[in-house]
Design a protein around this motif. Structure first.
Motif, PDB file in Angstrom:
ATOM      1  N   TYR A 152       0.656  -1.230  -0.003  1.00 28.05           N
ATOM      2  CA  TYR A 152       0.185   0.041   0.066  1.00 28.05           C
ATOM      3  C   TYR A 152       0.840   1.239   0.008  1.00 28.05           C
ATOM      4  O   TYR A 152       1.713   1.383   0.585  1.00 28.05           O
ATOM      5  N   ALA A 153       0.276   2.170  -0.707  1.00 30.32           N
ATOM      6  CA  ALA A 153       0.922   3.502  -0.732  1.00 30.32           C
ATOM      7  C   ALA A 153      -0.052   4.406  -0.371  1.00 30.32           C
ATOM      8  O   ALA A 153      -1.186   4.546  -1.063  1.00 30.32           O
ATOM      9  N   PHE A 154       0.072   5.556   0.556  1.00 31.01           N
ATOM     10  CA  PHE A 154      -0.855   6.284   0.816  1.00 31.01           C
ATOM     11  C   PHE A 154      -0.489   7.892   0.567  1.00 31.01           C
ATOM     12  O   PHE A 154       0.597   7.925   1.178  1.00 31.01           O
ATOM     13  N   LEU A 155      -1.188   8.463  -0.338  1.00 29.41           N
ATOM     14  CA  LEU A 155      -1.031   9.824  -0.696  1.00 29.41           C
ATOM     15  C   LEU A 155      -2.232  10.732  -0.531  1.00 29.41           C
ATOM     16  O   LEU A 155      -3.263  10.290  -0.313  1.00 29.41           O
ATOM     17  N   LYS A 156      -1.870  12.043  -0.720  1.00 26.59           N
ATOM     18  CA  LYS A 156      -2.950  12.634  -1.024  1.00 26.59           C
ATOM     19  C   LYS A 156      -3.456  12.865  -2.383  1.00 26.59           C
ATOM     20  O   LYS A 156      -2.536  13.714  -3.257  1.00 26.59           O
ATOM     21  N   PHE A 157      -4.660  12.591  -2.730  1.00 24.29           N
ATOM     22  CA  PHE A 157      -4.753  12.569  -4.372  1.00 24.29           C
ATOM     23  C   PHE A 157      -5.153  13.862  -4.684  1.00 24.29           C
ATOM     24  O   PHE A 157      -5.499  14.960  -4.064  1.00 24.29           O
ATOM     25  N   ASP A 158      -4.826  14.285  -6.154  1.00 21.97           N
ATOM     26  CA  ASP A 158      -5.481  15.206  -7.068  1.00 21.97           C
ATOM     27  C   ASP A 158      -5.762  14.437  -8.209  1.00 21.97           C
ATOM     28  O   ASP A 158      -5.512  13.423  -8.323  1.00 21.97           O
ATOM     29  N   LYS A 159      -6.259  15.570  -9.253  1.00 19.12           N
ATOM     30  CA  LYS A 159      -6.613  14.715 -10.518  1.00 19.12           C
ATOM     31  C   LYS A 159      -5.278  14.288 -11.241  1.00 19.12           C
ATOM     32  O   LYS A 159      -5.252  13.384 -11.695  1.00 19.12           O
ATOM     33  N   LYS A 160      -4.132  14.843 -11.047  1.00 18.33           N
ATOM     34  CA  LYS A 160      -2.854  14.310 -11.410  1.00 18.33           C
ATOM     35  C   LYS A 160      -2.616  13.103 -11.050  1.00 18.33           C
ATOM     36  O   LYS A 160      -2.024  12.315 -11.633  1.00 18.33           O
ATOM     37  N   THR A 161      -2.711  12.880  -9.942  1.00 14.42           N
ATOM     38  CA  THR A 161      -2.319  11.425  -9.283  1.00 14.42           C
ATOM     39  C   THR A 161      -3.317  10.615  -9.689  1.00 14.42           C
ATOM     40  O   THR A 161      -2.847   9.435 -10.065  1.00 14.42           O
ATOM     41  N   GLU A 162      -4.596  10.901  -9.864  1.00  6.98           N
ATOM     42  CA  GLU A 162      -5.528   9.954 -10.416  1.00  6.98           C
ATOM     43  C   GLU A 162      -5.266   9.731 -11.926  1.00  6.98           C
ATOM     44  O   GLU A 162      -5.355   8.364 -12.388  1.00  6.98           O
ATOM     45  N   ASN A 163      -4.941  10.521 -12.577  1.00  5.49           N
ATOM     46  CA  ASN A 163      -4.555  10.622 -14.189  1.00  5.49           C
ATOM     47  C   ASN A 163      -3.137   9.546 -14.331  1.00  5.49           C
ATOM     48  O   ASN A 163      -3.359   8.563 -15.209  1.00  5.49           O
ATOM     49  N   SER A 164      -2.278   9.744 -13.534  1.00  2.00           N
ATOM     50  CA  SER A 164      -1.132   9.073 -13.600  1.00  2.00           C
ATOM     51  C   SER A 164      -1.480   7.431 -13.313  1.00  2.00           C
ATOM     52  O   SER A 164      -0.824   6.490 -13.752  1.00  2.00           O
ATOM     53  N   LEU A 165      -2.283   7.176 -12.225  1.00  4.42           N
ATOM     54  CA  LEU A 165      -2.730   5.777 -12.037  1.00  4.42           C
ATOM     55  C   LEU A 165      -3.368   5.192 -13.010  1.00  4.42           C
ATOM     56  O   LEU A 165      -3.397   4.237 -13.457  1.00  4.42           O
ATOM     57  N   ARG A 166      -4.468   5.939 -13.707  1.00  2.00           N
ATOM     58  CA  ARG A 166      -5.228   5.773 -14.670  1.00  2.00           C
ATOM     59  C   ARG A 166      -4.389   5.246 -16.066  1.00  2.00           C
ATOM     60  O   ARG A 166      -4.834   4.311 -16.800  1.00  2.00           O
ATOM     61  N   ASN A 167      -3.431   6.208 -16.414  1.00  2.00           N
ATOM     62  CA  ASN A 167      -2.608   5.820 -17.323  1.00  2.00           C
ATOM     63  C   ASN A 167      -1.768   4.576 -17.451  1.00  2.00           C
ATOM     64  O   ASN A 167      -1.587   3.911 -18.469  1.00  2.00           O
ATOM     65  N   LYS A 168      -1.699   4.046 -16.054  1.00  5.31           N
ATOM     66  CA  LYS A 168      -0.940   2.774 -15.915  1.00  5.31           C
ATOM     67  C   LYS A 168      -1.887   1.521 -15.766  1.00  5.31           C
ATOM     68  O   LYS A 168      -1.530   0.640 -15.163  1.00  5.31           O
ATOM     69  N   ASP A 169      -3.299   1.965 -16.079  1.00  5.01           N
ATOM     70  CA  ASP A 169      -4.172   0.829 -16.022  1.00  5.01           C
ATOM     71  C   ASP A 169      -4.339   0.174 -14.732  1.00  5.01           C
ATOM     72  O   ASP A 169      -4.711  -0.946 -14.590  1.00  5.01           O
ATOM     73  N   TYR A 170      -4.292   1.030 -13.674  1.00  2.69           N
ATOM     74  CA  TYR A 170      -4.614   0.589 -12.424  1.00  2.69           C
ATOM     75  C   TYR A 170      -6.344   0.362 -12.546  1.00  2.69           C
ATOM     76  O   TYR A 170      -7.044   1.048 -12.842  1.00  2.69           O
ATOM     77  N   ASN A 171      -6.639  -0.824 -11.646  1.00  6.07           N
ATOM     78  CA  ASN A 171      -7.930  -1.010 -11.368  1.00  6.07           C
ATOM     79  C   ASN A 171      -8.691   0.125 -10.335  1.00  6.07           C
ATOM     80  O   ASN A 171      -7.853   0.485  -9.545  1.00  6.07           O
ATOM     81  N   ARG A 172      -9.951   0.225 -10.165  1.00  7.08           N
ATOM     82  CA  ARG A 172     -10.469   0.981  -9.376  1.00  7.08           C
ATOM     83  C   ARG A 172     -11.522   0.419  -8.381  1.00  7.08           C
ATOM     84  O   ARG A 172     -12.294  -0.469  -8.730  1.00  7.08           O
ATOM     85  N   VAL A 173     -11.486   0.659  -7.158  1.00  5.64           N
ATOM     86  CA  VAL A 173     -12.417   0.423  -6.173  1.00  5.64           C
ATOM     87  C   VAL A 173     -13.151   1.658  -5.700  1.00  5.64           C
ATOM     88  O   VAL A 173     -12.630   2.560  -4.984  1.00  5.64           O
ATOM     89  N   LEU A 174     -14.483   1.815  -6.167  1.00  5.12           N
ATOM     90  CA  LEU A 174     -15.138   3.207  -5.665  1.00  5.12           C
ATOM     91  C   LEU A 174     -15.275   3.421  -4.148  1.00  5.12           C
ATOM     92  O   LEU A 174     -15.629   2.316  -3.718  1.00  5.12           O
ATOM     93  N   THR A 175     -15.267   4.508  -3.696  1.00  2.00           N
ATOM     94  CA  THR A 175     -15.501   4.789  -2.220  1.00  2.00           C
ATOM     95  C   THR A 175     -16.584   6.088  -1.955  1.00  2.00           C
ATOM     96  O   THR A 175     -16.587   6.417  -3.250  1.00  2.00           O
TER      97      THR A 175
END
Length: 225
Positions: A152-175
Motif C-alpha cells: 500500500y502507498a498512501f498519498l493525498k490525491f488530486d486529479k494528476k495523481t488519479e490520471n497517473s494511475l489510470r494511465n498505468k491501467d490501475y483498477n478502481r474500487v469506488l468509495t
C-alpha cells in the motif's frame, strides 16, 4: 475474534470508530508522517507477538486483523537480507505466519506500507518503484514458493495523481470519497500494489466498520439468546 468476550468485543467496536475519527483529523498537510504511522502501528515496534488490539492494520483491510508478527530490523536482516542490503526499510512491514516460528519458509503473506506526507505534490511513481523493489527483494530466489505481498502507498490525491494511475491501467474500487482506491497486480513479484487517498481510506474503513458492527452485534445477540 471467537475467543473474545462480549464486553471486550463491544469495547473494541467503539475503539475502531475512535481510530477512524482520528484518521479523519490527520488527513491534512499539517499531519506528520510519524502521527499517521503511529495510528496504524507504533513506530519501532518490538518483535513481540501482536494481536488485533495492538495494531490497526484493519484500517487497510479487515483480513489483516489476524496478522500477529511485526518484524524488527534485526530480524528482517536475517530473514530478508537482500531487502535490507539493497533498499531502505519499509514504513510498516507486518507478516502472517502459519506457525509461531520465524522460519522464512513458513511465511505466507506480508503487508508492506509506505506512508507519504499528505501533500499533493508527491507523485505515485516513486512509491510504486519502492513497493515493487521491496517485493522483488523479498521474493528473490523463491520461484516455486513466492510470498503473497499486499503493498500500500498512501498519498493525498488530486486529479494528476488519479490520471497517473489510470494511465498505468490501475483498477478502481469506488468509495464514498472523491477518489477511488486504485490497485494493480504485479505477477512477477507476486504483489498487489494499492494506492489510497487518506480521505478515501477513512471513508472505506468507516463503511467496513459499519458492516463489521452490524455483523458482530448480530452474533452477540444470537449468542445471548
Amino acid at each position: 475474534l471467537a475467543i473474545v468476550t462480549q464486553s471486550e468485543l463491544t469495547e473494541y467496536i467503539y475503539d475502531r470508530q475512535k481510530k477512524i475519527n482520528l484518521l479523519k483529523k490527520l488527513t491534512d498537510e499539517k499531519a506528520l508522517e510519524k502521527e499517521i504511522h503511529n495510528l496504524f502501528m507504533r513506530q519501532r515496534t518490538s518483535d513481540k507477538k501482536e494481536d488485533y488490539r495492538t495494531n490497526n492494520l484493519w484500517l487497510f483491510d479487515d483480513r489483516f486483523m489476524s496478522y500477529d508478527k511485526i518484524f524488527s530490523e534485526a530480524q528482517i536482516k536475517d530473514i530478508f537480507p537482500n531487502l535490507i542490503a539493497n533498499t531502505k526499510r519499509p514504513d510498516i512491514l507486518s507478516i502472517s505466519i502459519v506457525s509461531n516460528s520465524y522460519n522464512k519458509e513458513e511465511i505466507t503473506d506480508i503487508v508492506i506500507i509506505e506512508l507519504k506526507r499528505p501533500n499533493e505534490e508527491i507523485e505515485p511513481s516513486g512509491a510504486e518503484t519502492q513497493l515493487l523493489r521491496y517485493s522483488r527483494y523479498i521474493n528473490e530466489n523463491r520461484e516455486n514458493s513466492k510470498i503473497r505481498i499486499w503493498s500500500y502507498a498512501f498519498l493525498k490525491f488530486d486529479k494528476k495523481t488519479e490520471n497517473s494511475l489510470r494511465n498505468k491501467d490501475y483498477n478502481r474500487v469506488l468509495t464514498k470519497s472523491q477518489y477511488p482506491i486504485y490497485y494493480k497486480p504485479f505477477n512477477t513479484v507476486n504483489a498487489i500494489v494499492n494506492f489510497v487517498d487518506y480521505k478515501a481510506l477513512a471513508d472505506d474503513a468507516e463503511n467496513r466498520n459499519r458492516t463489521f458492527t452490524r455483523n458482530t452485534s448480530s452474533s452477540i445477540l444470537f449468542e445471548t439468546v
